[in-house]
Design a protein around this motif. Structure first.
Motif, short mmCIF file in Angstrom:
data_model
loop_
_atom_site.label_atom_id
_atom_site.label_comp_id
_atom_site.label_asym_id
_atom_site.label_seq_id
_atom_site.Cartn_x
_atom_site.Cartn_y
_atom_site.Cartn_z
N LEU A 1 0.86 -1.19 0.00
CA LEU A 1 0.00 0.00 0.00
C LEU A 1 0.90 1.24 0.00
O LEU A 1 1.97 1.24 0.62
N LYS B 1 1.07 5.51 0.51
CA LYS B 1 0.43 6.74 1.00
C LYS B 1 1.05 7.92 0.26
O LYS B 1 2.28 8.07 0.26
N LEU C 1 -4.54 6.86 -0.01
CA LEU C 1 -3.97 5.52 0.13
C LEU C 1 -4.29 4.80 -1.17
O LEU C 1 -5.46 4.69 -1.56
N GLU D 1 -3.45 1.56 -4.18
CA GLU D 1 -2.96 0.21 -4.46
C GLU D 1 -2.47 0.20 -5.91
O GLU D 1 -3.28 0.13 -6.84
N ARG E 1 -8.28 4.31 -2.39
CA ARG E 1 -9.19 3.98 -1.30
C ARG E 1 -10.06 5.15 -0.90
O ARG E 1 -11.15 4.96 -0.34
N PHE F 1 -1.79 -5.16 0.16
CA PHE F 1 -3.17 -5.17 -0.32
C PHE F 1 -3.41 -6.43 -1.15
O PHE F 1 -2.47 -7.07 -1.62
#
Length: 229
Positions: free
Chosen positions: A156, A158, A172, A174, A191, A214
Motif C-alpha cells: 500500500l 500513501k 492511500l 494500491e 481507497r 493489499f
C-alpha cells in the motif's frame, strides 16, 4: 555433430535462458516458444537435470530453478548489446530520475559481462549516440522505481497528491499498472475515491511505501481496459 544435435543444443541453451528470466515456466510455454512437442520439452528438461541443473517441478504450476542457484552470465551477441545501448537513449528521455538511474546502472552491469571486443564496440556506440541535452534534461519525478517495487510486492502506498486544480489530498493507493504517454501515469485503486484512478508521478508531493499489503487485483491490463474504459 549433425543439424538435429546442433538444433537441440541451441534449444537447451535457450531453455536455460528462459529459466533465468522467469521464476516459473510451464512445459506448454516452452513447447509453444520453441515449436516442439511437450514430450520433447520433458526430455530436454530431463537432459538439463542430468547435466546437474537443479530444476524443481512445482506440481500444477511448472518448472523453477532451485532458489539460490545462479547460472553463468548470459553472453549477449553484438547486435543484442547494440540494441540495449540504443534502448538506453529511450530511457534517458524519461522524465523520471529514478528510472533513468536504475536503467543506467543495469546497463553498466550488462557491459561488465560482455566479451572485451563487444564491450569496446558497445562503449563506442554509446559515445556516438549519447546527447548531452538528453542526459541533462530536467526530470520532474523521482519515484517511479519505488512505485514499480510497490506494484510488484503489493505494498500500500500513501501519497500527498496535487491535482490539476492545485488541490492537495492525502490518498492511500494500491498500484496496479504503469503507463507512458508523453508523461508517466500510475493506474491505482484509490481507497479515498473507491475506484481506479490515474495518477501522474510528477504530481506526487510526498510518498511513503507502507509495509501493509493489499489484495492483488487479479486481472490483466487488457482486462482492466475492457472493464473500465
Amino acid at each position: 555433430m549433425d543439424y538435429s544435435e546442433v538444433s537441440r543444443l541451441s534449444r537447451l541453451t535457450a531453455i536455460l535462458v528462459q529459466f533465468q528470466t522467469k521464476r516459473i515456466i510451464t512445459a506448454t510455454e516452452l513447447s509453444e516458444k520453441f515449436q516442439v512437442s511437450k514430450r520433447t520439452i520433458y526430455r530436454d528438461v530431463k537432459a538439463l537435470e542430468n547435466a546437474g541443473i537443479p530444476i524443481l517441478t512445482d506440481e500444477g504450476k511448472g518448472y523453477t530453478l532451485m532458489e539460490g542457484y545462479n547460472l553463468p552470465p548470459v553472453m549477449f551477441s553484438e547486435k543484442q548489446a547494440n540494441a540495449l545501448i540504443l534502448a538506453e537513449q529511450l530511457v534517458l528521455n524519461s522524465k523520471d530520475a529514478s528510472f533513468v538511474k536504475d536503467y543506467s546502472e543495469a546497463i553498466d552491469k550488462i557491459k561488465s559481462i560482455l566479451r572485451f571486443s563487444i564491450k569496446d564496440k558497445a562503449n563506442l556506440l554509446a559515445d556516438r549516440t549519447r546527447y548531452n541535452q538528453v542526459i541533462n534534461q530536467e526530470r520532474n519525478s523521482n519515484n517511479l522505481s519505488d512505485l514499480q517495487n510497490a506494484l510488484t510486492n503489493y505494498n500500500l502506498v500513501k501519497i500527498e497528491y496535487i491535482n490539476k486544480e492545485n488541490s492537495i489530498t492525502t490518498r492511500l493507493i494500491e498500484p496496479f499498472a504503469i503507463l507512458n504517454s508523453e508523461n508517466w501515469y500510475l493506474v491505482a485503486w484509490c481507497r479515498l475515491r473507491k475506484e481506479f484512478r490515474f495518477f501522474r508521478p510528477d504530481r506526487i508531493q510526498k510518498m511513503e511505501i507502507l509495509s501493509e499489503k493489499f489484495e492483488p487485483h487479479n486481472m490483466t491490463l487488457q482486462e482492466y481496459f475492457d472493464k473500465y474504459h
